[in-house]
Every structure is written in C-alpha cells, then in structure tokens.
Design a protein around this motif. Sequence first.
Motif, PDB file in Angstrom:
ATOM      1  N   THR A   1       0.826  -1.220   0.000  1.00  0.00           N
ATOM      2  CA  THR A   1       0.000   0.000   0.000  1.00  0.00           C
ATOM      3  C   THR A   1       0.856   1.264   0.000  1.00  0.00           C
ATOM      4  O   THR A   1       0.404   2.312   0.442  1.00  0.00           O
ATOM      5  CB  THR A   1      -0.939   0.011   1.222  1.00  0.00           C
ATOM      6  N   ASP A   2       2.082   1.150  -0.520  1.00  0.00           N
ATOM      7  CA  ASP A   2       2.970   2.324  -0.454  1.00  0.00           C
ATOM      8  C   ASP A   2       2.867   3.227  -1.671  1.00  0.00           C
ATOM      9  O   ASP A   2       3.591   4.220  -1.781  1.00  0.00           O
ATOM     10  CB  ASP A   2       4.428   1.881  -0.243  1.00  0.00           C
ATOM     11  N   GLY A   3       2.011   2.879  -2.637  1.00  0.00           N
ATOM     12  CA  GLY A   3       1.822   3.728  -3.810  1.00  0.00           C
ATOM     13  C   GLY A   3       2.800   3.451  -4.930  1.00  0.00           C
ATOM     14  O   GLY A   3       2.679   4.015  -6.014  1.00  0.00           O
ATOM     15  N   GLU A   4       3.798   2.580  -4.737  1.00  0.00           N
ATOM     16  CA  GLU A   4       4.795   2.273  -5.767  1.00  0.00           C
ATOM     17  C   GLU A   4       4.324   1.059  -6.565  1.00  0.00           C
ATOM     18  O   GLU A   4       4.194  -0.040  -6.016  1.00  0.00           O
ATOM     19  CB  GLU A   4       6.155   1.996  -5.115  1.00  0.00           C
ATOM     20  N   LYS A   5       4.113   1.257  -7.878  1.00  0.00           N
ATOM     21  CA  LYS A   5       3.529   0.186  -8.683  1.00  0.00           C
ATOM     22  C   LYS A   5       4.462  -0.313  -9.787  1.00  0.00           C
ATOM     23  O   LYS A   5       4.046  -1.106 -10.644  1.00  0.00           O
ATOM     24  CB  LYS A   5       2.218   0.676  -9.317  1.00  0.00           C
ATOM     25  N   ALA A   6       5.708   0.137  -9.783  1.00  0.00           N
ATOM     26  CA  ALA A   6       6.656  -0.328 -10.801  1.00  0.00           C
ATOM     27  C   ALA A   6       6.813  -1.841 -10.695  1.00  0.00           C
ATOM     28  O   ALA A   6       6.725  -2.414  -9.612  1.00  0.00           O
ATOM     29  CB  ALA A   6       8.000   0.356 -10.616  1.00  0.00           C
ATOM     30  N   GLY A   7       7.060  -2.480 -11.840  1.00  0.00           N
ATOM     31  CA  GLY A   7       7.039  -3.941 -11.858  1.00  0.00           C
ATOM     32  C   GLY A   7       8.387  -4.604 -11.706  1.00  0.00           C
ATOM     33  O   GLY A   7       8.462  -5.831 -11.716  1.00  0.00           O
ATOM     34  N   ASP A   8       9.475  -3.831 -11.572  1.00  0.00           N
ATOM     35  CA  ASP A   8      10.772  -4.491 -11.590  1.00  0.00           C
ATOM     36  C   ASP A   8      11.164  -5.044 -10.227  1.00  0.00           C
ATOM     37  O   ASP A   8      10.457  -4.879  -9.238  1.00  0.00           O
ATOM     38  CB  ASP A   8      11.865  -3.577 -12.169  1.00  0.00           C
ATOM     39  N   GLU A   9      12.316  -5.695 -10.235  1.00  0.00           N
ATOM     40  CA  GLU A   9      12.808  -6.408  -9.047  1.00  0.00           C
ATOM     41  C   GLU A   9      12.819  -5.467  -7.834  1.00  0.00           C
ATOM     42  O   GLU A   9      13.246  -4.335  -7.918  1.00  0.00           O
ATOM     43  CB  GLU A   9      14.225  -6.916  -9.317  1.00  0.00           C
ATOM     44  N   GLY A  10      12.331  -5.973  -6.734  1.00  0.00           N
ATOM     45  CA  GLY A  10      12.352  -5.206  -5.503  1.00  0.00           C
ATOM     46  C   GLY A  10      11.056  -4.501  -5.198  1.00  0.00           C
ATOM     47  O   GLY A  10      10.855  -4.006  -4.086  1.00  0.00           O
ATOM     48  N   ASN A  11      10.170  -4.435  -6.188  1.00  0.00           N
ATOM     49  CA  ASN A  11       8.905  -3.720  -5.961  1.00  0.00           C
ATOM     50  C   ASN A  11       7.731  -4.654  -5.718  1.00  0.00           C
ATOM     51  O   ASN A  11       6.606  -4.192  -5.615  1.00  0.00           O
ATOM     52  CB  ASN A  11       8.596  -2.804  -7.141  1.00  0.00           C
ATOM     53  N   TYR A  12       7.975  -5.936  -5.672  1.00  0.00           N
ATOM     54  CA  TYR A  12       6.878  -6.864  -5.384  1.00  0.00           C
ATOM     55  C   TYR A  12       7.173  -7.636  -4.102  1.00  0.00           C
ATOM     56  O   TYR A  12       8.319  -7.768  -3.685  1.00  0.00           O
ATOM     57  CB  TYR A  12       6.644  -7.828  -6.550  1.00  0.00           C
ATOM     58  N   VAL A  13       6.096  -8.096  -3.513  1.00  0.00           N
ATOM     59  CA  VAL A  13       6.212  -8.924  -2.319  1.00  0.00           C
ATOM     60  C   VAL A  13       5.846 -10.345  -2.739  1.00  0.00           C
ATOM     61  O   VAL A  13       4.836 -10.551  -3.405  1.00  0.00           O
ATOM     62  CB  VAL A  13       5.262  -8.435  -1.207  1.00  0.00           C
ATOM     63  N   GLU A  14       6.701 -11.291  -2.379  1.00  0.00           N
ATOM     64  CA  GLU A  14       6.434 -12.684  -2.762  1.00  0.00           C
ATOM     65  C   GLU A  14       6.034 -13.484  -1.533  1.00  0.00           C
ATOM     66  O   GLU A  14       6.752 -13.527  -0.537  1.00  0.00           O
ATOM     67  CB  GLU A  14       7.664 -13.310  -3.416  1.00  0.00           C
ATOM     68  N   PHE A  15       4.885 -14.130  -1.635  1.00  0.00           N
ATOM     69  CA  PHE A  15       4.368 -14.956  -0.546  1.00  0.00           C
ATOM     70  C   PHE A  15       4.506 -16.428  -0.918  1.00  0.00           C
ATOM     71  O   PHE A  15       4.745 -16.776  -2.068  1.00  0.00           O
ATOM     72  CB  PHE A  15       2.897 -14.621  -0.291  1.00  0.00           C
ATOM     73  N   GLY A  16       4.287 -17.264   0.088  1.00  0.00           N
ATOM     74  CA  GLY A  16       4.463 -18.705  -0.085  1.00  0.00           C
ATOM     75  C   GLY A  16       3.499 -19.323  -1.080  1.00  0.00           C
ATOM     76  O   GLY A  16       2.674 -18.653  -1.696  1.00  0.00           O
ATOM     77  N   LYS A  17       3.626 -20.642  -1.211  1.00  0.00           N
ATOM     78  CA  LYS A  17       2.876 -21.377  -2.218  1.00  0.00           C
ATOM     79  C   LYS A  17       1.428 -21.590  -1.801  1.00  0.00           C
ATOM     80  O   LYS A  17       1.084 -21.541  -0.633  1.00  0.00           O
ATOM     81  CB  LYS A  17       3.531 -22.739  -2.434  1.00  0.00           C
ATOM     82  N   GLY A  18       0.616 -21.866  -2.812  1.00  0.00           N
ATOM     83  CA  GLY A  18      -0.774 -22.249  -2.558  1.00  0.00           C
ATOM     84  C   GLY A  18      -1.639 -21.070  -2.165  1.00  0.00           C
ATOM     85  O   GLY A  18      -1.370 -19.924  -2.503  1.00  0.00           O
ATOM     86  N   LYS A  19      -2.691 -21.364  -1.436  1.00  0.00           N
ATOM     87  CA  LYS A  19      -3.671 -20.335  -1.055  1.00  0.00           C
ATOM     88  C   LYS A  19      -3.053 -19.363  -0.050  1.00  0.00           C
ATOM     89  O   LYS A  19      -2.592 -19.770   1.005  1.00  0.00           O
ATOM     90  CB  LYS A  19      -4.885 -21.039  -0.440  1.00  0.00           C
ATOM     91  N   GLN A  20      -3.047 -18.109  -0.408  1.00  0.00           N
ATOM     92  CA  GLN A  20      -2.559 -17.054   0.498  1.00  0.00           C
ATOM     93  C   GLN A  20      -3.470 -15.846   0.372  1.00  0.00           C
ATOM     94  O   GLN A  20      -4.104 -15.650  -0.670  1.00  0.00           O
ATOM     95  CB  GLN A  20      -1.132 -16.631   0.138  1.00  0.00           C
ATOM     96  N   TRP A  21      -3.534 -15.056   1.427  1.00  0.00           N
ATOM     97  CA  TRP A  21      -4.300 -13.821   1.338  1.00  0.00           C
ATOM     98  C   TRP A  21      -3.537 -12.651   1.910  1.00  0.00           C
ATOM     99  O   TRP A  21      -2.638 -12.820   2.740  1.00  0.00           O
ATOM    100  CB  TRP A  21      -5.672 -13.947   2.014  1.00  0.00           C
ATOM    101  N   VAL A  22      -3.905 -11.465   1.437  1.00  0.00           N
ATOM    102  CA  VAL A  22      -3.454 -10.215   2.054  1.00  0.00           C
ATOM    103  C   VAL A  22      -4.696  -9.420   2.421  1.00  0.00           C
ATOM    104  O   VAL A  22      -5.748  -9.536   1.778  1.00  0.00           O
ATOM    105  CB  VAL A  22      -2.538  -9.378   1.127  1.00  0.00           C
ATOM    106  N   GLN A  23      -4.587  -8.626   3.457  1.00  0.00           N
ATOM    107  CA  GLN A  23      -5.749  -7.894   3.972  1.00  0.00           C
ATOM    108  C   GLN A  23      -5.342  -6.461   4.301  1.00  0.00           C
ATOM    109  O   GLN A  23      -4.313  -6.241   4.937  1.00  0.00           O
ATOM    110  CB  GLN A  23      -6.262  -8.608   5.227  1.00  0.00           C
TER     111      GLN A  23
END
Lengths: 459, 224
Positions: B94-116
């Motif tokens: 939710t930091d407003g940064e939407k660039a797609g390159d390395e370092g700008n995404y958060v990677e979560f574990g496998k299978g069903k996951q949620w963010v809230q």
Amino acid sequence: MSSPLPANEPAGLDRRAFLKTVSAAGLGLALTRATPAWAQAKADGSVSPNSILNIALVGVGAQGRVLMDAVLKIPTVRIVAVCDIWEYARTYGQRYLKKSGFEVRAYENHHDMLAKEKDIQAVLVATPDFWHAPVTNDCLRAGLHVYCEKMMSNTIEGARSMVKTMRETGKLLQIGHQRRSNPRYLVARDRLIRDAKLLGRITAANAQWNRAASDDLGWPNRAAMSKALLEKYGFEDMHQFRNWRWYKKYGGGPLSDLGAHQIDIFNWFFDTTPTTVIGNGGRDYYPNHEWMDNAMVIYEYHLPEGVARAFYQVQTTTSAGGGYYEQFMGVNGTLKMSENPKYTSIFREAAAPAWDEWIRRHWLAAPTAPASAADTTEASSEKVDARETAELASYRLPVVLNKAIHQPHLENFFNAIRGTAKLNCPADEAFKSEMTVFKAIEAVEKKTLITCTPEDFAV
Amino acid sequence: MNHLALRSSFLLLAAAALLPFARAEEKVPLKLQLPKPMFVGTPVPVKLPNLETPRASGRRPDFMVPKGVVNLALNKTVTSSDMEPVLGDLAQITDGEKAGDEGNYVEFGKGKQWVQVDLGAASPIYAIVVWHYHSQARVYKAVVAQLSDDPDFIKDVVTVYNNDDRNVNGLGEGKDPTYIETNEGRIIDAKGTKARYVRLYSNGNTTSDMNHYIEVEVWGLPAQ
C-alpha cells in the motif's frame, strides 16, 4: 551420448507403453508432488535414505530460481546450501527454500561454501557466464559433480578448461541444454527423424527466438551492493551486475543466451557440427549495451545425405514471428519443435509416402485438416498462383512432458551420479555447441564467412 | 409565514438533505496512475478454461466511480496469511509504488494465500485495483476479493470477485474470469459496499506456485 530410446521398438508399442519406456529409461523414478519432496519420499519409504543426494546451488538469480523450483519436485534430492554474492538473492533463496521445508545455509561465495560444506555430492551452477568456469572447475576439483548452466563460459578458453577439468577429475559435468533430456525432443529426434525417417532427406532448418523490447533490469536501492563488493567479484557497477548478459566482459549476448539452446538442437538433430557460418546483426536498438541486439546467421552442414543449411535468428526488439522454435525441413515433411507444445507440429508433404503406419504405432497423432480444406468460401481473387502447393496437413507429437522443462535434465544428472544413467549433455558434447555459437558470433562481428574445422570442436 | 412560504422552505430543506446523495451519484472516470509496461521474456500462450480474451487494442474503458473517491488503502496496514514473505515487506503493498521491476513486489508462499488491508474505518468502496506482478504475462489463479467489517472474515463477508472456478480456495465456486496481468492492474467493482477490511486471495500463478503483490488500491469515499 546416451539415448533413453531403444533404436527399434516392436511394432504396435502403444503410447502408454512407450511413455513408460521413456520414463523408466530416461527420466528416473516416478515422482510424487510433495513438500519437501525428499522428506516425503524418505518418510514413505519410496526412496532409500542412502539414495538422497545433498546438493548446493551457486547463483540464485532468475535461472537459479528456475533450477531450484525444478529440484523441489524431485524427491531424491535435498538442497542444503545456496550461494550468491548478492545478499538480496541469497536471502531470497534461503527464505524460498525454507517455505518448501529446506533449512539451508547461505554463503557469499563458493570458496566459503566448499570450505564448510562437507556433505554435498553435487553443485548446480547458475551464475553469470564469466563465473561458470572458475566455479565449475573449483567444485570439480573439490570432488563434486557439477550441473552448469549454458553457455559453459563467455570464452573458448574457459569452456575448454571445464572439459579438461571434467576429464582430469573423473567427475560428472552436465551442461544445461535441457532439451536433450526432454522426452518430446527425444521422440522427435530418435524416433520420427532417425528411425521412421519421416522427413526424408533434410535439406534445411531454421530456428528463432524473438523477444519483445524491454528496459534494463533494475534493483531495489535498499539492496544495492557496495562498489567494493561488486569489484571483488568482477562487476563494474549494479547496472552491469543486473544486466550482465549485455556486456562482453560477463556473457555472450543473445546468440549465446537464447541462441545456444537452439543452435545446440541443430548439432544434436543433425548429429554433426557445421562446416561454415555466415552472419549479420548488430547493436541497433539499445545504445547502452555492448552486445548485438539482433542477429541472423546461416550454417552449412554436411550430412551423409547431402548438404543442409540452417538459418537462425534472434531478435530482442520484437516478439512477433511465432515465439521460439526449431524447424527441420525435409523433402517428405517438416518437424517444427518447441519447448512449448503449442508451437510444435509435424507437416507432411502431399507427395510423401503415407504416415498411417506411424499413427497406428502412436508415434504420431492424427492430422488436423488444413484450414483451406475446410474453407470453401475463399474468394478466387485470394488464390495467388495455380502452381501453389496445397497446404500441408499438420500432425501432432503424441508425447506430453508433464514436468518443469528443466526437471528431466536434472533428473538425468542425478541418475548419472547414482550410476543409473549416462549424462545426456556432458561437457565435451556441449563444447561442440559452445564452439558453434562462438563461430556465429565471430561471423556476425566480422560480417564474413567463417570456416569451421573438426579441430575447432575438439578438446 | 404563509402556507406557500412553508412549502418552499420544506422543499429547500429536502433538497439540501439530498445533496450529499446527489453528489455521491455523480459519476466520473476512475483516474489511476499506471506504472510503466514491463513485459520481458518470450510470450507464452496461457491456456485456462476461464481466461478472458485480452483486449486487442486501445485503452481500457472508463470505470465510473462517484466523484470524490480516494485511495483509502494508501499507507494503510496490511496483514497476510504469510507474515514472513520470501521477498519484500507487507508495507510495500500500500505504499503507492507500482513499478514492476525487481524489488517492488512482495512474494508470498505457495498455494492459497491472502493479504488484507485495514482501511481504519468502514467506508463505501467502489473499486479495488490490484497489481500482482506485471513484468511477465502471468495469470494468478483463484483470485477472490472480499469485504467485511470483521477482521477475521467470518461474519458478514461480501465477495465482490471470484475467479476460482474449481473452488480450490474453499470459498465457493467463482464465475468471474481469470486474466493476464498487465501494468493496468485489475479493477474490481466493489459496488459501493461499505466495509473496513479488504481481503484478497490467490493460489499461485501460471509461472509458479508462489503469490505476489505489487500494490493494492481501494477506491472509496472517506468515512464520515
């Protein structure tokens, strides 16, 4: 080189039996999807604890992650250490593996890893190309078997040294031309071309890998390495570290990164090396890169049946033209291969002998009707020339690879360590393709015809 | 005050009382700040039974929202089923940064996951926009968007998007389409549902079993 396919199958071998043969001979044990796979296999007794291999991964970049994912699906292998000069990458590897049930140790360089890890049998090397030879040679000399990504090196000398070290140490060195263990490619080469001779005399081949234009890779500022750390490992700066494939000091450019896979298929399917190559290409789009961004080359191969020419192009500024494939064209038919089954077809020339026998044997799947045969509304004005050959029927390859595309090649490596298989792409075999790529690069840079002699491909 | 004057005053008062609703009904196109397109690699045909046909050309049709909506999620607290991401930290979502390159995404574990996302107060929500990962033409599987005032999403849960056609998440079979990720993000119509919490599920993608988020925006009217 080993082939998991028997030269002559009894007539009537059905697809299931055939796939079973491929699996048993070439792909190793039956797999179960579990996390971690090795622990599940050990617990349920499907794999002997003694047959589980401990391995390390050196280089946790994009390709290292692909290998890591494939290894996680193999129940007889356990990753115990990762190694990367970039803390961001090795932390990624450590956390990623932890979520899959592996508690691994992380190292900045392979020297530290080799000094401390005394219970590993093999190493996967997925560093930038200029580190392949030093890391591979050190690991072989430390008594470990090595799976190294292609290209073997960014220099001919580096690649030769790897072959020599493999021979000196007696350890296994598999090079990551993963198509050589893909059952779809094995069936196409060994069965359709060699045994059934479906294509007749092959007179030409062409292959390509086209990718859309893209920006250089970035990095999170908070994770940038210091200049001192970068220089310690031979990099000018973070930009070159992240975009090493475009700089001559570190890699070989698109003909090496993308072309090597497919040029290797020319050599492997033709079962020989080229005699000449001519090429053109250049750095025409990306002003800040050192390597060419496009290339077109033509090899000449002298086959027992006569000369065949093979055209290869790589484009990094357009994704048009049908993606990536390798195509072999004979007087009776054409085989269009790709790692992506959607791009794969076998076309029969209208005058060729019938292929019904091969369909009956399940070596081929039945053809789909040519589009023009179904379309009777075509306006006469669209007909180009009365002498135009009818559109060819398209047959399908009845083999499915239901695994990650690198998994069979890794399994072949691990089975070779256990003594139950021979390497599908040992370093001395891969060196021939390495040299074939270097010759193409030379042809493009000099814009002239380059001759290849048998001595060029020998170590 | 005569009868006519009383009647006029009543009508004026009634009109004034209705004014906020009249403003709320005034629709304008949702204006998003889009990151730079970043597809890299070789295009790989994606085959899923419920995959929508990508738009052939042109810009995305306007998505209409009430005038005055803001991104309620900006810099708000994010929680997840996986509180130890492989890469990145939750605040990045939710930091407003939407660039797609390395370092700008958060990677979560496998299978069903949620963010809230906790918006801090219940607000009428008109659009949820999510960028999972847009440097490759991927499809994220079993994407479900839910709204609730219950942080545990047990009571009064409203599902506003569900493309989980095989119910792998166990939240019910969804009829919405899967889609290829691009720099445009996915706009999910939240239909003015009033809620404090927004939860997004996914279950791996067509490239790997992992789950990723670059940014989540929640467009609504600030709580009164």
